[in-house]
Design a protein around this motif. Sequence first.
Motif, PDB file in Angstrom:
ATOM      1  N   LEU A  22       2.595  21.261 -14.014  1.00  0.00           N
ATOM      2  CA  LEU A  22       3.175  19.927 -14.140  1.00  0.00           C
ATOM      3  C   LEU A  22       2.596  18.911 -13.167  1.00  0.00           C
ATOM      4  O   LEU A  22       2.939  17.730 -13.244  1.00  0.00           O
ATOM      5  CB  LEU A  22       4.700  20.005 -14.002  1.00  0.00           C
ATOM      6  CG  LEU A  22       5.402  20.848 -15.077  1.00  0.00           C
ATOM      7  CD1 LEU A  22       6.913  20.820 -14.865  1.00  0.00           C
ATOM      8  CD2 LEU A  22       5.048  20.360 -16.473  1.00  0.00           C
TER       9      LEU A  22
ATOM     10  N   PHE B 245       2.085  25.326 -18.492  1.00  0.00           N
ATOM     11  CA  PHE B 245       1.693  23.972 -18.124  1.00  0.00           C
ATOM     12  C   PHE B 245       1.890  23.791 -16.615  1.00  0.00           C
ATOM     13  O   PHE B 245       2.988  24.048 -16.105  1.00  0.00           O
ATOM     14  CB  PHE B 245       2.544  22.936 -18.855  1.00  0.00           C
ATOM     15  CG  PHE B 245       2.365  22.915 -20.344  1.00  0.00           C
ATOM     16  CD1 PHE B 245       1.462  22.045 -20.943  1.00  0.00           C
ATOM     17  CD2 PHE B 245       3.112  23.765 -21.166  1.00  0.00           C
ATOM     18  CE1 PHE B 245       1.303  22.020 -22.322  1.00  0.00           C
ATOM     19  CE2 PHE B 245       2.953  23.748 -22.533  1.00  0.00           C
ATOM     20  CZ  PHE B 245       2.045  22.874 -23.122  1.00  0.00           C
TER      21      PHE B 245
ATOM     22  N   GLN C 108       0.196  16.520 -22.844  1.00  0.00           N
ATOM     23  CA  GLN C 108       0.762  16.429 -21.499  1.00  0.00           C
ATOM     24  C   GLN C 108       0.515  15.034 -20.952  1.00  0.00           C
ATOM     25  O   GLN C 108      -0.613  14.539 -20.953  1.00  0.00           O
ATOM     26  CB  GLN C 108       0.139  17.490 -20.582  1.00  0.00           C
ATOM     27  CG  GLN C 108       0.804  17.606 -19.224  1.00  0.00           C
ATOM     28  CD  GLN C 108       0.395  18.866 -18.486  1.00  0.00           C
ATOM     29  OE1 GLN C 108      -0.483  19.608 -18.936  1.00  0.00           O
ATOM     30  NE2 GLN C 108       1.009  19.124 -17.346  1.00  0.00           N
TER      31      GLN C 108
ATOM     32  N   ILE D 210       5.891  16.782 -21.343  1.00  0.00           N
ATOM     33  CA  ILE D 210       5.180  17.523 -22.386  1.00  0.00           C
ATOM     34  C   ILE D 210       5.717  17.128 -23.752  1.00  0.00           C
ATOM     35  O   ILE D 210       6.919  17.185 -23.995  1.00  0.00           O
ATOM     36  CB  ILE D 210       5.342  19.053 -22.211  1.00  0.00           C
ATOM     37  CG1 ILE D 210       5.075  19.465 -20.751  1.00  0.00           C
ATOM     38  CG2 ILE D 210       4.433  19.789 -23.184  1.00  0.00           C
ATOM     39  CD1 ILE D 210       3.678  19.240 -20.272  1.00  0.00           C
TER      40      ILE D 210
ATOM     41  N   SER E 223       0.388  20.089 -28.539  1.00  0.00           N
ATOM     42  CA  SER E 223       1.012  19.597 -27.322  1.00  0.00           C
ATOM     43  C   SER E 223       0.203  18.444 -26.734  1.00  0.00           C
ATOM     44  O   SER E 223      -1.012  18.341 -26.956  1.00  0.00           O
ATOM     45  CB  SER E 223       1.153  20.710 -26.284  1.00  0.00           C
ATOM     46  OG  SER E 223      -0.129  21.137 -25.842  1.00  0.00           O
TER      47      SER E 223
END
Length: 249
Positions: free
Chosen positions: A195, A193, A215, A201, A213
């Motif tokens: 960020l 990932f 985000q 997350i 998942s």
Amino acid sequence: MKNKIGLFIFLAIILLFNSCKKETNSSTKFWTPSKAEEHYKNQNDSLKWDYKMFLEDLQSVNEKSQNPITDGVFPVANYKLLGANSFKGLGSASNVKKINHKNISYSSFFIKKNDLNNKVLGSKKSDVFFNILVLTDTLDLKNHKLSSSEINSRNHPNYIGQGIYKTKNNQIDYLAFKTADNSSFAIINMRLFDLKFGSTILIAPQKDKSLRSLQVKMPVMEYEELDTKIDSLINTQQVIDFFSKKSNI
């Protein structure tokens, strides 16, 4: 012709000015290529190592950890070589929340304000750069054998944290790091990932043992307001829907 030559000279001056301006702006950044090269040379120079810190780390060399990656004891360059106030500490935080009678465990990593990040943080006292929220079907709040987290400063001015969450039929391993150039990434069960697209997350283990998942972008926040911000997040409809799906554990 003179007008064309004059215009050419004018444009050349503008381009030169912009180029110089970019160089000036980049030179004011702390983590320049020359600073990075100097730092990594210091990491290989035994005369620059912090032996006091190294000997302290050696005392814990045989301690066992549940975390995904085993901590190694390496001598590292003295933090003060990057400035006396370049490091003021870091930490992790964790708690358990509920959504529709389901348990949501979270862990976060933060860096305290120092001479390297003070311009980015402004009035804030710390920088929470990573949050993970995991839907879990089992808790062990007494013995803490089903979860673990830690963050380490030994890569200063880069920082890395890691941890685990165990469910009845799955294990969530996570690792997150922030670099001196303000980049940050996380790895969760080998999924990467970036960020910059969201420091938070959400992970929902599925009944078929796969994972889902989500985000989420959150504003820059400090440790002191973390729990309140997490409360606000889990009360949004998007997050409630994500953790309430029938396919979740």
